[in-house]
Motif scaffolding. Structure first.
Motif, PDB file in Angstrom:
ATOM      1  N   GLN A 179      -5.115  -9.602   8.036  1.00  0.00           N
ATOM      2  CA  GLN A 179      -4.629 -10.805   8.706  1.00  0.00           C
ATOM      3  C   GLN A 179      -3.471 -11.421   7.929  1.00  0.00           C
ATOM      4  OE1 GLN A 179      -5.705 -11.635  11.706  1.00  0.00           O
ATOM      5  NE2 GLN A 179      -7.074  -9.864  11.586  1.00  0.00           N
ATOM      6  N   PRO A 180      -2.404 -11.891   8.530  1.00  0.00           N
ATOM      7  CA  PRO A 180      -2.171 -11.752   9.966  1.00  0.00           C
ATOM      8  C   PRO A 180      -1.665 -10.380  10.371  1.00  0.00           C
ATOM      9  CG  PRO A 180      -0.333 -12.860   8.954  1.00  0.00           C
ATOM     10  CD  PRO A 180      -1.330 -12.630   7.852  1.00  0.00           C
ATOM     11  N   LEU A 181      -1.408  -9.493   9.389  1.00  0.00           N
ATOM     12  CA  LEU A 181      -1.019  -8.119   9.668  1.00  0.00           C
ATOM     13  C   LEU A 181      -1.433  -7.253   8.492  1.00  0.00           C
ATOM     14  CD1 LEU A 181       2.920  -7.852   9.473  1.00  0.00           C
ATOM     15  CD2 LEU A 181       1.521  -9.332   8.096  1.00  0.00           C
ATOM     16  N   PRO A 182      -1.552  -5.926   8.668  1.00  0.00           N
ATOM     17  CA  PRO A 182      -2.083  -5.057   7.610  1.00  0.00           C
ATOM     18  C   PRO A 182      -1.231  -5.052   6.343  1.00  0.00           C
ATOM     19  CG  PRO A 182      -2.101  -3.939   9.744  1.00  0.00           C
ATOM     20  CD  PRO A 182      -1.304  -5.197   9.931  1.00  0.00           C
ATOM     21  N   ASP A 183      -1.877  -4.702   5.241  1.00  0.00           N
ATOM     22  CA  ASP A 183      -1.201  -4.627   3.940  1.00  0.00           C
ATOM     23  C   ASP A 183      -0.536  -3.268   3.806  1.00  0.00           C
ATOM     24  OD1 ASP A 183      -0.339  -4.959   1.366  1.00  0.00           O
ATOM     25  OD2 ASP A 183      -2.314  -4.729   0.440  1.00  0.00           O
ATOM     26  N   GLN A 184       0.731  -3.202   4.141  1.00  0.00           N
ATOM     27  CA  GLN A 184       1.493  -1.955   4.059  1.00  0.00           C
ATOM     28  C   GLN A 184       2.967  -2.284   3.888  1.00  0.00           C
ATOM     29  OE1 GLN A 184       0.559  -0.101   7.818  1.00  0.00           O
ATOM     30  NE2 GLN A 184       1.887  -1.447   8.995  1.00  0.00           N
ATOM     31  N   LEU A 185       3.783  -1.246   3.807  1.00  0.00           N
ATOM     32  CA  LEU A 185       5.222  -1.449   3.659  1.00  0.00           C
ATOM     33  C   LEU A 185       5.844  -1.709   5.024  1.00  0.00           C
ATOM     34  CD1 LEU A 185       7.408  -1.366   1.414  1.00  0.00           C
ATOM     35  CD2 LEU A 185       7.829   1.007   2.055  1.00  0.00           C
ATOM     36  N   TYR A 186       6.768  -2.659   5.068  1.00  0.00           N
ATOM     37  CA  TYR A 186       7.408  -3.028   6.334  1.00  0.00           C
ATOM     38  C   TYR A 186       8.929  -2.929   6.230  1.00  0.00           C
ATOM     39  CZ  TYR A 186       2.906  -4.767   7.903  1.00  0.00           C
ATOM     40  OH  TYR A 186       1.592  -4.838   8.277  1.00  0.00           O
TER      41      TYR A 186
END
Length: 582
Positions: free
Chosen positions: A128-135
């Motif tokens: 939340q609010p979005l996944p823990d990854q590279l953006y």
């Protein structure tokens, strides 16, 4: 919207979830963007709450005065949420159309739910609010009808677009030492000491290193937001334009503040910090500025206001009026930190105090404890008149900023000479040369003044194995007598002296000997821990569970309950000697 929206200065980069939400910012509106088709994943459209209100309010044609008020108060109502949501749908549609035309794979951007997010309170490891990854981040500046707004940001999952391996995102993290964990202890002295002694040597579980600069950035962002809101809220109360400029932050000791930073005569507003953190903070302005601010609030005639300012007359009316301003400011700090800081806290103004800076005893607890503070400073201008500075001091330890003093202490220690008023102890059987009492006159053979618990530096010994920092002569003398019997060299300093001049050097460990276990003594523990990672034994009376936990948090590795017997002291010395041998 029936308005002109210009988007420019497109910036793109790869960024982690952690680094994005660690960047200074206030509340934001996050709109989840689902990628569906030949590319799948989750991203987000992000914009500040103020800008979302302005865009949404413009769409539903709010009257300008109502729109300005909603933006200022960050009133993100259900009506605004619906209208901004429609705009976010249009943005998703625009991205879908563009990628369908220009990108080899077919997929759609689908706008899902929206929510208000406080970046500093985001749990990085959660989804939340979005996944823990590279953006992949794309941000553009906005101008709406000639009004400059902030940026509109799209975060897309980098791996889904084959971008995760194209560049490695730089990291600013540097490893630091793990803090030792404190465990429960009884509220009685002996059991608290025994428990801390046994548990303090256990290190906390391995985790991510604490990044002091990221923490500084978090606190600075809150303080900067407080400054901006104070301009609006205090200005509205006074009925005058207020500008707070040249905003800076730094770490200071009590002595440094009153010697170098504080105005000659000042008014301190005492503010308790309560909630998930505790401590005391202080808002400071010069006496003349407090009189001017209070007089402006009660609408003194200009001539009369200038007279009372000139005479320094901080009468009851001016004091009450300025007290109301201080209440407003404490409310601003409460609101900002509740919204944007991970720990839920409040600032509660308790009272005002007039202070003469040069008369402050740095070692006393008046008008505030002798600990490290983090100071925010800004120059004031009210109604076009330049005033002095407004300063806010918060306890550095409460906000995990005590590590900032390391650079300063390292600079102080680099090439520094020996501190005045201390002498190296020599190992001589019998130890009858101890000095009992307070500082005594006369030079020793080393050419410096003897202090509590020191002996003359026989043989020119200048490399002590142990450092004792003390304000308790009796207990310190017990320790140094046993050092003498054991043939161990040492040096004794008092609280005022700069421990960084001696650490680490050849010192093997440090004893902090306190007459009272209080904020002043624990503040010295912080300075010692900041200067080195040597074993630190804290000696003092009436330990409680809370004091033990605080001490261990501040770098103490072992507790000695005083008054201590020779056997108690020898046990600590033997333990330290064993560590040295190992």
């Amino acid at each position: 919207m029936g308005a002109t929206l210009v988007m420019s200065d497109l910036q793109t980069r790869l960024i982690s979830k952690e680094n994005y939400f660690d960047e200074p910012s206030g509340k934001i509106v996050f709109s989840e963007m689902e990628l569906s088709g030949e590319i799948e994943g989750t991203g987000g459209l992000l914009i500040s709450v103020k800008d979302a209100i302005r865009l949404g309010g413009t769409l539903i044609m709010l009257p300008e005065n109502e729109l300005v008020e909603s933006v200022s108060s960050e009133d993100y109502s259900e009506e605004i949420d619906d209208s901004y949501g429609e705009l976010a749908n249009l943005v998703a549609g625009a991205y879908t159309s563009t990628f369908e035309e220009m990108f080899p794979k077919s997929f759609r951007f689908i706008r899902k739910k929206s929510s208000v997010v406080v970046p500093m309170k985001v749990d990085i490891e959660s989804d939340q609010p979005l996944p823990d990854q590279l953006y992949y981040q794309a941000s553009a500046s906005m101008i709406l009808n000639d009004t400059e707004l902030g940026t509109l940001t799209l975060l897309m999952p980098a791996e889904a677009f084959g971008l995760a391996e194209t560049a490695a995102e730089p990291t600013t993290e540097e490893p630091v030492q793990d803090q030792k964990a404190a465990t429960a202890a009884e509220d009685s002295g002996e059991s608290a000491g025994d428990t801390a002694a046994g548990q303090a040597e256990q290190k906390a579980p391995q985790g991510k290193p604490f990044d002091i600069m990221k923490q500084k950035k978090r606190v600075d962002a809150c303080l900067a937001e407080c400054r901006a809101r104070m301009e609006d809220e205090v200005g509205a109360l006074l009925g005058a334009e207020i500008k707070l400029t040249d905003h800076t932050t730094k770490i200071v000791t009590k002595e440094d503040y009153f010697m170098d930073e504080a105005p000659g005569k000042l008014v301190l507003a005492h503010m308790d910090i309560v909630g998930e953190l505790d401590g005391k903070s202080y808002l400071a302005v010069s006496l003349k500025d407090a009189i001017r601010i209070g007089g402006t609030l009660i609408m003194l005639p200009p001539d009369e206001l200038e007279n009372v300012v000139k005479e320094g007359d901080f009468g009851d009316d001016s004091e009450d009026a300025y007290g109301e301003i201080a209440n407003i400011i404490s409310g601003v700090y409460t609101k900002v930190f509740e919204e944007q800081y991970p720990d839920k806290i409040r600032f509660v103004k308790t009272h005002l105090e007039e202070v003469v800076a040069m008369k402050v005893d740095a070692e006393s607890d008046e008008p505030m404890p002798d600990i490290l503070y983090y100071m925010a400073n800004a120059a004031m201008n009210i109604g076009g008149t330049d005033l002095g500075s407004m300063q806010m001091l918060i306890p550095a330890v409460s906000f995990k900023l005590e590590g900032l003093i390391q650079d300063e202490t390292a600079d102080d220690a680099d090439g520094a000479g020996r501190a005045k008023g201390s002498v190296t102890g020599s190992a001589s059987a019998g130890g009858d040369d101890r000095v009992k009492g307070n500082v005594v006159g006369g030079a020793s053979s080393a050419g410096s003044v003897d202090r509590i618990g020191t002996v003359e530096s026989g043989g020119g010994q200048n490399n002590p194995e142990y450092l004792l920092v003390s304000n308790d002569g009796n207990e310190c003398s017990k320790i140094t007598e046993l050092f003498n019997q054991r043939g161990i060299s040492y040096k004794v300093l008092d609280y005022k002296e700069n421990v960084s001049n001696y650490l680490p050097g050849e010192v093997r460990a440090v004893f902090l000997v306190m007459s009272v276990v209080d904020e002043k003594g624990l503040g010295v523990a912080i300075k010692i821990s900041a200067a080195s990672s040597l074993p630190l034994v804290a000696a003092g009376p009436e330990w409680t569970r809370t004091k033990v936990i605080k001490a261990v948090k501040y770098g103490v590795g072992d507790i000695l309950v005083t008054p201590a017997s020779d056997n108690d002291i020898l046990e600590k010395i033997d333990s330290l000697q064993a560590q040295k041998a190992a």
